[in-house]
Design a protein around this motif. Structure first.
Motif, mmCIF file in Angstrom:
data_model
loop_
_atom_site.group_PDB
_atom_site.id
_atom_site.type_symbol
_atom_site.label_atom_id
_atom_site.label_comp_id
_atom_site.label_asym_id
_atom_site.label_seq_id
_atom_site.Cartn_x
_atom_site.Cartn_y
_atom_site.Cartn_z
ATOM 1 N N THR A 187 0.820 -1.213 0.000
ATOM 2 C CA THR A 187 0.000 0.000 0.000
ATOM 3 C C THR A 187 0.855 1.266 0.000
ATOM 4 O O THR A 187 0.875 2.016 0.978
ATOM 5 N N ILE A 189 1.922 5.071 -0.721
ATOM 6 C CA ILE A 189 1.214 6.329 -0.977
ATOM 7 C C ILE A 189 2.025 7.074 -2.034
ATOM 8 O O ILE A 189 3.137 7.542 -1.752
ATOM 9 N N ARG A 219 -2.551 -2.030 -3.432
ATOM 10 C CA ARG A 219 -3.397 -0.936 -2.934
ATOM 11 C C ARG A 219 -2.704 0.385 -3.226
ATOM 12 O O ARG A 219 -2.046 0.955 -2.352
ATOM 13 N N THR A 258 -2.525 3.696 -3.164
ATOM 14 C CA THR A 258 -3.044 4.978 -2.713
ATOM 15 C C THR A 258 -2.158 6.093 -3.258
ATOM 16 O O THR A 258 -1.073 5.848 -3.787
ATOM 17 N N SER A 279 -3.863 10.260 2.373
ATOM 18 C CA SER A 279 -3.729 9.216 1.365
ATOM 19 C C SER A 279 -5.106 8.894 0.816
ATOM 20 O O SER A 279 -6.073 8.776 1.560
ATOM 21 N N LEU A 280 -5.190 8.797 -0.515
ATOM 22 C CA LEU A 280 -6.481 8.677 -1.193
ATOM 23 C C LEU A 280 -6.764 7.238 -1.601
ATOM 24 O O LEU A 280 -5.888 6.537 -2.094
ATOM 25 N N TRP A 281 -8.027 6.836 -1.398
ATOM 26 C CA TRP A 281 -8.441 5.464 -1.727
ATOM 27 C C TRP A 281 -9.597 5.427 -2.721
ATOM 28 O O TRP A 281 -10.324 4.446 -2.768
ATOM 29 N N TRP A 333 -6.293 5.238 -8.920
ATOM 30 C CA TRP A 333 -6.353 3.988 -8.147
ATOM 31 C C TRP A 333 -6.739 2.837 -9.082
ATOM 32 O O TRP A 333 -6.150 1.755 -9.059
ATOM 33 N N ASP A 388 -13.241 8.201 -1.273
ATOM 34 C CA ASP A 388 -12.766 9.087 -0.210
ATOM 35 C C ASP A 388 -13.897 9.932 0.360
ATOM 36 O O ASP A 388 -13.700 10.671 1.320
ATOM 37 N N THR A 409 -12.099 7.022 2.789
ATOM 38 C CA THR A 409 -10.695 6.640 2.700
ATOM 39 C C THR A 409 -10.387 5.421 3.557
ATOM 40 O O THR A 409 -9.439 5.413 4.328
#
Lengths: 223, 486
Positions: free
Chosen positions: B243, B245, B286, B288, B297-299, B304, B330, B365
């Protein structure tokens, strides 16, 4: 939710929309000496269940259509037998008569046909004038056929007002109280029905059956 | 009662669609190999370093950095199975995971729950956990269940074990867990034994899998590396969930992000295979990104979708099962932003066709789980799956005979063809509003409120058969032991 109800084979055939099976079951029931009234009872239970399942969202329009078609085919076989039972009465005694049509300028056919079919298989005598029917024709046919209910279909906002003009003509001719006038179709609503002075409105074919049944009961004795 | 298995029509057929060309896939994979051979990865677990060194990895005992010769990567990664069973509480709920099975699951590990009554998030309770478990069990388009929102009533050390017990009691579907460490996993394996009878049965059709995550860039914590080995020994599948960022703990570029995720996830796979050859694993990139205005941090951004697609493509090409976080946002509410972001992502996820598609129910998020969103995502899964099924063209579907029979000016509603195919060709949904205005107006609800009533309907009617008293008592005993020792 109640557990699954057991339906008789004839009821089940209607629920399944299996025309062939339904007809065959009617034949064999009659051959075995079962009374036509008892067979009618089973078929009616079936078509009511079809309506219920449509109401709950389990059944879709094609299922409703198939059930109604199976019912119509079975009824055609059963009717002569039923007539014998009531031979002293006239052919269609007791059946309320309904005149249907799409109003002038409106060429939509499918919904109205389904309403007609559902009314028919629920025991009404239906006379469908088809599409693009002028107001005068509704009135002359209503008088000629001595109907109880006039059902108007309109799917276009541009044609919906035709229903209002028909009601106006009935009033002018002193015939308004003679008939129950109901409306349906995408361009109509309960508010619209009220506004133009119609007696009722239904959203779909199964609601139309309920609406007409309710109105006829309510109006019995007043006419 | 709702059916808990997908209709045959919605059976799995997904992908393959790629955002990368074959040449790009190979280039990114080779980039990761180069990173593993030259930069290496810092692995805090001594046990992991030992098994890797045994297989030929180059370990610097002082820095704890491990480097992997290319040959070793191929040798170890090649042992990972491409297909295995994800067991359910009963065998009827067993699933077969393949490289493109697109099995769906909720998010695991949110620490807040969205409360529709206040439009705010709040701390989750045990009741929220039970409700989510039942709702997912009752929703037909979720293949797996998961530890959705961790309630705060249980103290942190045993939260995962406590949650696992609740899931075993309230779902028959395979369970995805997000553990805190290897000790949790041991207790969960013991609990799985209560349901499944023997270690062999757990290994044959594991009732749960666990999520682990390297710490970008290029660090494997002691507890996750050990959890991978503990789970692998019992045959419990493990997700490697890199994951980074982008712009923070990873390079800001999408290609850089994909290379880093692929390298880090490969290391997880190598630890698993070095410790327990043939251990079931899957990789869940993942990607982000840092929002450069606020530093979060963006999901849910569209990148993405791109980077997930790319990383899944690269891993699948290597023969590794994958997990695509295919619905997420988010947004702080299950609102239009949530709908937009997850619908775009879900379409991509199903088109790419990974082994698993995750994310059901999370907003904010990944911090917050929403029961309403959980229900909406069930419908998104259905729509996206329908999309990738495409248009079937055969004689009966072309309907020339039917068109001929109906003829000009006729209608098709009464045709048997219509009755037969409308359910087969047209997805039946129940959240999207398709009523007339009049019917809609009777309740006047939007999709979020309709999903709430659907959830309430499931909660009032859906039943998961209770476990036997003896099993429940045994699960309770294990939880008590965990509470005393963890």
């Amino acid at each position: 939710m109640p557990g699954p109800t057991q339906f008789s084979p004839a009821s089940q055939a209607i629920i399944d929309g299996d025309s062939q099976e339904a007809l065959q079951l009617v034949e064999s029931a009659l051959a075995s000496g079962k009374s036509a009234a008892a067979v009618l009872d089973e078929l009616t239970q079936g078509i009511h269940e079809v309506g219920n399942r449509f109401g709950t969202g389990e059944f879709f329009l094609p299922d409703l259509m198939a059930g109604a078609k199976a019912m119509k085919g079975a009824m055609a076989r059963l009717e002569p037998e039923l007539a014998k039972l009531t031979s002293r009465q006239s052919d269609s005694a007791g059946k309320a008569r309904i005149l249907l049509g799409s109003v002038k300028g409106d060429l939509h056919d499918i919904g109205r046909s389904l309403v007609g079919l559902m009314l028919e298989v629920n025991g009404y005598e239906v006379h469908d004038l088809g599409v693009d029917v002028p107001s005068e024709r509704f009135i002359t046919e209503a008088q000629r056929l001595n109907v109880d209910v006039i059902g108007l279909s309109s799917l276009l906002t541009t044609t919906a007002r035709q229903a209002e003009s028909l009601i106006g003509r009935l009033i002018d001719a002193g015939l308004r109280k003679r008939y129950l006038v109901v409306v349906g179709g995408a361009a109509t609503s309960s508010g619209f029905a009220e506004e133009i002075g119609a007696d009722g409105w239904a959203e779909n074919a199964t609601d139309a059956v309920k609406l007409v049944g309710g109105l006829l009961v309510a109006s019995r004795g007043t006419r | 009662m709702l059916s808990t298995s997908r209709t045959r029509r919605e059976a799995m057929t997904v992908g393959p669609f790629g955002v990368l060309s074959q040449e790009q896939v190979v280039r990114l994979h080779e980039g990761a190999l180069k990173l593993l051979a030259t930069t290496g990865m810092l692995i805090h677990s001594r046990a992991a370093r030992v098994v890797l060194a045994d297989r030929g990895a180059i370990v610097n005992q002082q820095s704890e950095v491990v480097r992997f010769p290319e040959r070793l990567v191929y040798e170890l990664a090649g042992r990972a199975p491409t297909s295995y069973i994800l067991g359910g509480r009963d065998s009827e709920h067993d699933l077969t995971l393949t490289l493109s099975s697109a099995l769906t699951r909720p998010i695991a590990g949110c620490n807040k729950v969205f409360d529709l009554r206040t439009n705010r998030r709040r701390d989750p309770t045990t009741q929220d956990m039970i409700e989510a478990a039942l709702i997912v069990d009752g929703l037909p388009r979720y293949d797996c269940n998961a530890a959705f929102v961790y309630g705060i009533e249980e103290p942190p050390p045993t939260r995962a074990v406590h949650y696992f017990k609740i899931l075993l009691e309230h779902t028959r579907k395979h369970i995805c867990m997000s553990p805190y460490g290897p000790r949790d996993v041991e207790y969960m394996i013991e609990m799985a034994g209560v349901i499944q009878g023997s270690r062999e049965e757990i290994g044959r059709r594991p009732i749960f899998n666990i999520i682990t995550s390297p710490a970008s860039p290029l660090v494997f914590s002691d507890h996750f590396a050990n959890a991978i080995m503990t789970a692998g020994k019992a045959g419990i599948p493990v997700m490697m969930g890199s994951t980074p960022i982008a712009g923070g703990t990873g390079p800001v570029t999408l290609a850089g992000s994909i290379v880093l995720m692929h390298a880090e996830n490969l290391v997880g796979v190598l630890i698993a295979q070095a410790a327990n050859p043939g251990a079931p694993i899957y990789v869940g990139p993942r990607p982000t990104a840092m929002d450069m205005r606020v530093g979060t941090s963006l999901w849910g951004p569209i990148e993405w979708g791109l980077a997930s697609s790319g990383a899944v493509q690269v891993a699948s090409w290597c023969g590794l099962p994958t997990d695509f976080m295919g619905v997420g946002t988010d947004s702080k509410l299950p609102d239009q932003q949530a709908g937009i972001e997850r619908a775009m992502m879900a379409v991509l996820a199903f088109l790419v066709g990974p082994s698993l598609i995750a994310g059901g129910g999370y907003i904010d998020t990944i911090s917050t789980g929403s029961l309403e969103q959980l229900v909406i995502d069930d419908e998104i899964f259905g729509m996206a799956r329908r999309l990738v099924q495409g248009v079937e063209v055969d004689t009966e579907r072309m309907a020339l005979d039917v068109i001929d029979q109906v003829g000009p000016g006729g209608n098709f509603l009464a045709e048997e063809h219509t009755r037969k195919y409308h359910r087969l060709e047209h997805l039946i949904v129940d959240l999207a509003d398709r009523n007339t205005y009049g019917k809609w107006e009777e309740e006047g609800l939007d999709v979020v409120r309709r999903s709430r009533s659907k959830a309430d309907g499931i909660l009032s009617s859906h039943e998961v058969p209770p476990l036997e008293d003896a099993s429940r008592a045994e699960l309770h005993r294990i939880l008590d032991t965990a509470r005393r020792t963890l």
